[in-house]
Design a protein around this motif. Structure first.
Motif, PDB file in Angstrom:
ATOM      1  N   UNK A  88       0.823  -1.336   0.039  1.00  0.00           N
ATOM      2  CA  UNK A  88      -0.040   0.005  -0.034  1.00  0.00           C
ATOM      3  C   UNK A  88       0.996   1.297   0.111  1.00  0.00           C
ATOM      4  N   UNK A  89       0.528   2.319  -0.701  1.00  0.00           N
ATOM      5  CA  UNK A  89       1.226   3.573  -0.664  1.00  0.00           C
ATOM      6  C   UNK A  89       1.351   4.010   1.137  1.00  0.00           C
ATOM      7  N   UNK A  90       2.586   4.668   1.084  1.00  0.00           N
ATOM      8  CA  UNK A  90       2.883   5.335   2.583  1.00  0.00           C
ATOM      9  C   UNK A  90       1.479   6.175   3.110  1.00  0.00           C
ATOM     10  N   UNK A  91       1.188   6.854   2.404  1.00  0.00           N
ATOM     11  CA  UNK A  91      -0.063   7.755   2.762  1.00  0.00           C
ATOM     12  C   UNK A  91      -1.143   6.817   3.170  1.00  0.00           C
ATOM     13  N   UNK A  92      -1.227   5.726   2.619  1.00  0.00           N
ATOM     14  CA  UNK A  92      -2.695   5.019   2.968  1.00  0.00           C
ATOM     15  C   UNK A  92      -2.490   4.144   4.027  1.00  0.00           C
ATOM     16  N   UNK A  93      -1.110   3.676   4.329  1.00  0.00           N
ATOM     17  CA  UNK A  93      -0.700   2.852   5.456  1.00  0.00           C
ATOM     18  C   UNK A  93      -0.976   3.960   6.787  1.00  0.00           C
ATOM     19  N   UNK A  94      -0.392   5.183   6.700  1.00  0.00           N
ATOM     20  CA  UNK A  94      -0.427   6.073   7.671  1.00  0.00           C
ATOM     21  C   UNK A  94      -1.839   6.495   8.133  1.00  0.00           C
ATOM     22  N   UNK A  95      -2.665   6.613   7.136  1.00  0.00           N
ATOM     23  CA  UNK A  95      -4.216   7.035   7.172  1.00  0.00           C
ATOM     24  C   UNK A  95      -4.720   5.563   8.158  1.00  0.00           C
ATOM     25  N   UNK A  96      -4.536   4.603   7.542  1.00  0.00           N
ATOM     26  CA  UNK A  96      -5.110   3.391   7.983  1.00  0.00           C
ATOM     27  C   UNK A  96      -4.782   3.086   9.523  1.00  0.00           C
ATOM     28  N   UNK A  97      -3.520   3.350   9.891  1.00  0.00           N
ATOM     29  CA  UNK A  97      -2.928   3.382  11.287  1.00  0.00           C
ATOM     30  C   UNK A  97      -3.650   4.085  12.091  1.00  0.00           C
ATOM     31  N   UNK A  98      -3.734   5.487  11.640  1.00  0.00           N
ATOM     32  CA  UNK A  98      -4.432   6.560  12.671  1.00  0.00           C
ATOM     33  C   UNK A  98      -5.813   6.182  12.697  1.00  0.00           C
ATOM     34  N   UNK A  99      -6.744   5.764  11.718  1.00  0.00           N
ATOM     35  CA  UNK A  99      -8.246   5.470  11.927  1.00  0.00           C
ATOM     36  C   UNK A  99      -8.282   4.137  12.611  1.00  0.00           C
ATOM     37  N   UNK A 100      -7.476   3.093  12.610  1.00  0.00           N
ATOM     38  CA  UNK A 100      -7.597   2.112  13.402  1.00  0.00           C
ATOM     39  C   UNK A 100      -7.194   2.353  14.907  1.00  0.00           C
ATOM     40  N   UNK A 101      -6.451   3.184  15.028  1.00  0.00           N
ATOM     41  CA  UNK A 101      -6.266   3.790  16.646  1.00  0.00           C
ATOM     42  C   UNK A 101      -7.281   4.344  17.019  1.00  0.00           C
ATOM     43  N   UNK A 102      -8.000   5.312  16.429  1.00  0.00           N
ATOM     44  CA  UNK A 102      -9.195   6.124  16.853  1.00  0.00           C
ATOM     45  C   UNK A 102     -10.189   5.083  17.027  1.00  0.00           C
ATOM     46  N   UNK A 103     -10.409   3.988  16.340  1.00  0.00           N
ATOM     47  CA  UNK A 103     -11.531   2.964  16.550  1.00  0.00           C
ATOM     48  C   UNK A 103     -11.256   2.153  17.599  1.00  0.00           C
TER      49      UNK A 103
END
Length: 90
Positions: free
Chosen positions: A35-50
């Motif tokens: 996955x692109x770096x930006x997608x992974x960073x966004x995914x990690x952030x959202x998974x942390x929030x959830x």
């Protein structure tokens, strides 16, 4: 069971990698998923929030943290267990 469509883009890949390999840094996750770096960073952030991911300090390098799958939620992801069901029947 948590539905796939509620996960952020790339979230399923991040969860699978952490389930298989255990706690990892963001760089290690990036190297493990396609996955692109930006997608992974966004995914990690959202998974942390959830509350799906948790983080802990990396004591060998305080500039980074380890991310891991919340133990209480591990069984809620049916896609983690689909592959094991296939191998169990074989």
């Amino acid at each position: 069971m948590m539905k796939r469509r509620k996960l952020p883009r790339g979230g399923e890949d991040i969860i699978k990698v952490l389930d298989e390999k255990g706690p990892m840094t963001q760089k290690q996750i990036l190297a493990s998923v396609e996955q692109p770096e930006r997608t992974v960073r966004y995914g990690i952030r959202r998974l942390l929030e959830k509350g799906i991911l948790k983080k802990m300090s990396n004591l060998s390098d305080m500039r980074s943290v380890y991310y891991y799958l919340a133990p209480e939620l591990r069984e809620t992801f049916d896609f983690l267990h689909e592959e094991s069901k296939v191998t169990d029947t074989a």
